[in-house]
Design an enzyme around this catalytic site. Structure first.
Site, PDB file in Angstrom:
ATOM      1  N   CYS A 121      -7.983  17.593  27.210  1.00  0.00           N
ATOM      2  CA  CYS A 121      -9.317  17.694  26.587  1.00  0.00           C
ATOM      3  C   CYS A 121      -9.928  16.330  26.280  1.00  0.00           C
ATOM      4  O   CYS A 121     -11.126  16.234  26.032  1.00  0.00           O
ATOM      5  CB  CYS A 121      -9.238  18.525  25.316  1.00  0.00           C
ATOM      6  SG  CYS A 121      -8.550  20.153  25.614  1.00  0.00           S
ATOM      7  N   HIS A 267     -15.232  17.275  20.674  1.00  0.00           N
ATOM      8  CA  HIS A 267     -14.585  18.259  21.552  1.00  0.00           C
ATOM      9  C   HIS A 267     -14.703  19.634  20.905  1.00  0.00           C
ATOM     10  O   HIS A 267     -14.503  19.787  19.703  1.00  0.00           O
ATOM     11  CB  HIS A 267     -13.123  17.858  21.747  1.00  0.00           C
ATOM     12  CG  HIS A 267     -12.326  18.894  22.476  1.00  0.00           C
ATOM     13  ND1 HIS A 267     -12.751  19.438  23.666  1.00  0.00           N
ATOM     14  CD2 HIS A 267     -11.142  19.500  22.177  1.00  0.00           C
ATOM     15  CE1 HIS A 267     -11.862  20.323  24.068  1.00  0.00           C
ATOM     16  NE2 HIS A 267     -10.880  20.392  23.181  1.00  0.00           N
ATOM     17  N   ASN A 297     -13.570  26.667  24.613  1.00  0.00           N
ATOM     18  CA  ASN A 297     -12.996  25.351  24.889  1.00  0.00           C
ATOM     19  C   ASN A 297     -12.925  25.163  26.409  1.00  0.00           C
ATOM     20  O   ASN A 297     -12.141  25.842  27.076  1.00  0.00           O
ATOM     21  CB  ASN A 297     -11.606  25.297  24.246  1.00  0.00           C
ATOM     22  CG  ASN A 297     -10.909  23.961  24.451  1.00  0.00           C
ATOM     23  OD1 ASN A 297     -11.355  23.128  25.234  1.00  0.00           O
ATOM     24  ND2 ASN A 297      -9.805  23.774  23.755  1.00  0.00           N
TER      25      ASN A 297
END
Ligand code: UT7
Length: 340
Positions: A121, A267, A297
């Site tokens: 990520c 994020h 996500n």
């Protein structure tokens, strides 16, 4: 050695952004028919309401290429102007060639050098930093930095702990060398980046199978080792600590404080993680960008997608200080400060 004052100060500026999200929407309600979960649990524990799922024949490079085309249009550059393509992804089209090479072919950027970066990520901010090094110190002036994922290909749709969290999509930026003397007011100037990793914690968030350590075999395929495994609570704690630290370090490196920040683009893993960081930085809700309710996500894609959406919805104005911050498997983390 030349003195610093005789060298022109050159930095990397983000001159265009673009994103692409696949059309298919998978809602919390849809997921509650697949596993023992509910819209109430997913919304209250994560903030996610729905996510996008790529078509079966849509590869990561297809999404990345569309995001790249949109970023190039925004920047007013042509494919042949691109000298470097870096794709951050944990869902490459295949083990090799790199997804960046597929993007090169699909968008016709024949003058580019192409490779992928794997930092889960945090991948987009890692790739941005690599591109900055090429641009600030090398002879390449224009680059595409892309975060793109087809996480639906790594999800175990029978595991309620993870299948509710992830989605597919792609975001891209065009960055270009901008020297202080010629362009003192260049927009999107990347002022600082910090990065960190802790490989001792590799086991907390991983896809254990399908690589060289644990190749897929007819015997192990039923236990789905090629899907995402996560220790959610531990990951949550580390995410808050590291994202906060990285944000503070990146701001300090840029000679700024949290009070100078116009917008944080974090994020997008969990609304509670984002709120915890915003609270510790004393930033009000209106300075924190969130779109995880729509997309979940999307790993390396969250930040470039969110940056593009924030810009296009008029949330970023000239002179604004934008704080980007990410955390992911590895563990890895990174933060960048950009002056728009
Ligand atoms: O992008 C990289 C970084 N990733 C992250 O930062 C993610 C970090 N972690 C998280 O966001 C959260 O830990 C999760 C959203 C993954 C989980 O939330 P949590 O509040 O930490 O829940 P938990 O894992 O502690 O589970 C609490 C309960 C458990 O039941 P028991 O043992 O208390 O009976 C789980 O089995 O919730 C249960 N549970 C669910 N229930 C309904 C777990 N997933 C679900 C679900 N629906 N989807």
């Amino acid at each position: 050695m030349p003195t610093p004052s005789t060298q022109p100060f050159c930095a990397s500026s983000i001159i265009g952004t673009g994103s692409y999200m696949p059309a298919k929407v998978l809602t919390n309600e849809d997921l509650s028919k697949l596993v023992d979960t509910s819209d109430e649990w997913i919304t209250s524990r994560t903030g996610i309401k729905e996510r996008r799922i790529a078509a079966p024949d849509e590869a990561t490079s297809d999404m990345a290429s569309e995001a790249a085309r949109r970023a190039m249009t925004d920047a007013g550059v042509k494919p042949e102007d691109i000298q470097l393509i870096i794709v951050a992804t944990v869902t490459p089209d295949m083990a090799f060639p790199s997804t960046a090479c597929f993007v090169q072919k699909k968008i016709g950027a024949s003058n580019a050098v192409c490779f992928d970066v794997s930092a889960a990520c945090s991948g987009f901010l890692y790739a941005l930093q690599v591109a900055r090094h090429f641009i600030n110190t090398g002879n390449r002036t224009t680059a595409l930095v892309i975060g793109a994922e087809k996480l639906s290909s790594l999800v175990n749709w029978q595991d309620r702990n993870t299948c509710v969290l992830f989605g597919d999509g792609a975001g891209a930026v065009v960055i270009r060398k901008a020297c202080e003397e010629e362009e003192p007011n260049a927009q999107g100037r990347v002022l600082s980046t910090v990065m960190g990793s802790d490989g001792n914690l590799v086991d907390l968030l991983k896809v254990p199978g399908g690589g060289s350590a644990c190749p897929l075999t007819p015997e192990n395929i039923t236990s789905r080792p090629n899907t995402i495994h996560m220790e959610g609570r531990e990951t949550f704690k580390h995410a808050v600590t590291r994202m906060l630290e990285a944000s503070q370090q990146a701001l300090e490196m840029a000679g700024l404080t949290a009070a100078d920040v116009s917008l944080v683009i974090p994020h997008q893993a969990n609304a509670r993680i984002i709120s915890a960081i915003a609270e510790r930085l004393a930033l009000p809700n209106e300075k924190v960008f969130m779109n995880l309710d729509k997309y979940g996500n999307t790993s390396a894609a969250t930040i470039p997608v969110a940056l593009d959406e924030a810009r296009r919805s008029g949330l970023i104005k000239k002179g604004d200080v934008i704080l980007l911050v990410a955390f992911g498997g590895g563990f890895t983390w990174a933060s960048s400060v950009v002056r728009w």
